[in-house]
Design an enzyme around this catalytic site. Structure first.
Site, short mmCIF file in Angstrom:
data_model
loop_
_atom_site.label_atom_id
_atom_site.label_comp_id
_atom_site.label_asym_id
_atom_site.label_seq_id
_atom_site.Cartn_x
_atom_site.Cartn_y
_atom_site.Cartn_z
N HIS A 186 1.07 -1.07 -0.05
CA HIS A 186 0.18 0.06 0.05
C HIS A 186 0.83 1.35 0.03
O HIS A 186 0.54 2.13 -0.91
CB HIS A 186 -0.81 0.13 1.09
N HIS A 210 3.43 10.69 0.47
CA HIS A 210 4.56 10.39 1.29
C HIS A 210 5.99 9.99 0.94
O HIS A 210 6.83 10.52 1.29
CB HIS A 210 4.14 8.81 1.62
N GLU A 225 1.16 8.34 -4.06
CA GLU A 225 1.89 7.58 -2.72
C GLU A 225 3.15 8.65 -2.61
O GLU A 225 3.69 8.64 -2.00
CB GLU A 225 2.10 6.27 -2.86
#
Ligand code: NAG
Ligand code: NAG
Length: 253
Positions: A71, A123, A119
């Protein structure tokens, strides 16, 4: 635990060794988003993913997806990533197949690349002040190595924990089996399915800045809990449902 550390560092060193001259150099003003001490590496179980969505008809499980998937790798307690590092498909072209296999989008409306780019922007760009994570290519390479190292399937299988439509599991039983690989700071996450049953869908592994298991950073416990889903109940049991490509939401019919 010590013997576990060696292969992990070995794979990470392999990632770091790929460093070129186009590295990210932290400069003034980067402290806020580069000051993380702990990160969470999250793996998701496709057999429970659809149940985690508000609108389950948006999910799909591609045929090639048959085990735990990435994930994301999320540095903790960063205020926000600078949106200043755009990512393009060409940045990860050489990893594309590996990413499609290990980090697929399970949403019909989103391509693999859109998932990866989200992502990275949310992040990855804030992890970038650490060697081995300091470009989209290296961030995704390192994540793939982490996925290879954290082979949940193998460990669960070895511990007799298999997907099932009938059998349920206790939290302690799963934690005991996973402990040698992920330590005691990992979170086993569940969602409730349509029938209000607890269904396992995710594992969050707490890592230090050097990407070894566990982290003592402040706020680690708190932040580890904030996300979709909830810790699987400590009392009672939960389901670990099989992956069903034809019926991803209701794998057991
Ligand atoms: C769920 O998504 C489908 C496909 O986009 C849409 O047709 C449907 O209206 C959505 N349902 C809800 C409850 O939002
Ligand atoms: C990784 O970081 C942790 C926490 O700072 C530290 O205890 C550990 O010794 C480090 N391990 C290696 C191999 O550098």
């Amino acid at each position: 635990m010590r013997h576990r550390l060696v292969p992990l560092l070995a794979v990470l060193c392999a990632a770091v060794a790929a460093c070129g001259r186009d590295e990210y150099e932290p400069g003034d003003g980067d402290e806020a988003f580069c000051s993380w001490t702990c990160a969470i590496f999250t793996l998701q179980w496709p057999g429970g993913f659809c149940q985690s969505l508000d609108n389950a008809s948006l999910c799909q499980i591609p045929q090639r997806v048959s085990t735990w998937m990435i994930h994301g790798l999320w540095p903790m307690n960063v205020r926000e990533c600078c949106g200043c590092w755009p990512m393009f498909l060409s940045d990860v072209q050489e990893l594309r197949e590996a990413l499609e296999n290990r980090w697929p989008s399970l949403l019909k409306s989103r391509s693999g690349f859109h998932f990866w780019r989200d992502e990275w922007e949310k992040h990855g760009a804030c992890a970038a002040c650490v060697e081995g994570l300091n470009s989209p290519l290296r961030y995704f390479q390192t994540c793939l190595k982490l996925r290879q190292y954290f082979d949940l399937h193998k460990v669960l299988e070895g511990g007799g924990i298999r997907p099932s439509c009938d059998r349920t599991y206790k939290l302690t039983e799963v934690q005991d089996v996973l402990f040698p690989l992920v330590g005691d700071k990992c979170e086993i996450q569940c969602v409730k399915d349509e029938q209000e049953r607890e269904v396992w869908f995710q594992v969050k592994i707490l890592l230090s800045r050097n990407l070894t298991v566990g982290c003592r950073g402040h706020g680690a416990e708190r932040a580890a809990r904030a996300s979709t889903g909830h810790p699987c109940p400590a009392r009672g049991t939960f389901y670990f449902l099989p992956i069903n490509h034809e019926r991803p939401l209701r794998p057991c019919g």
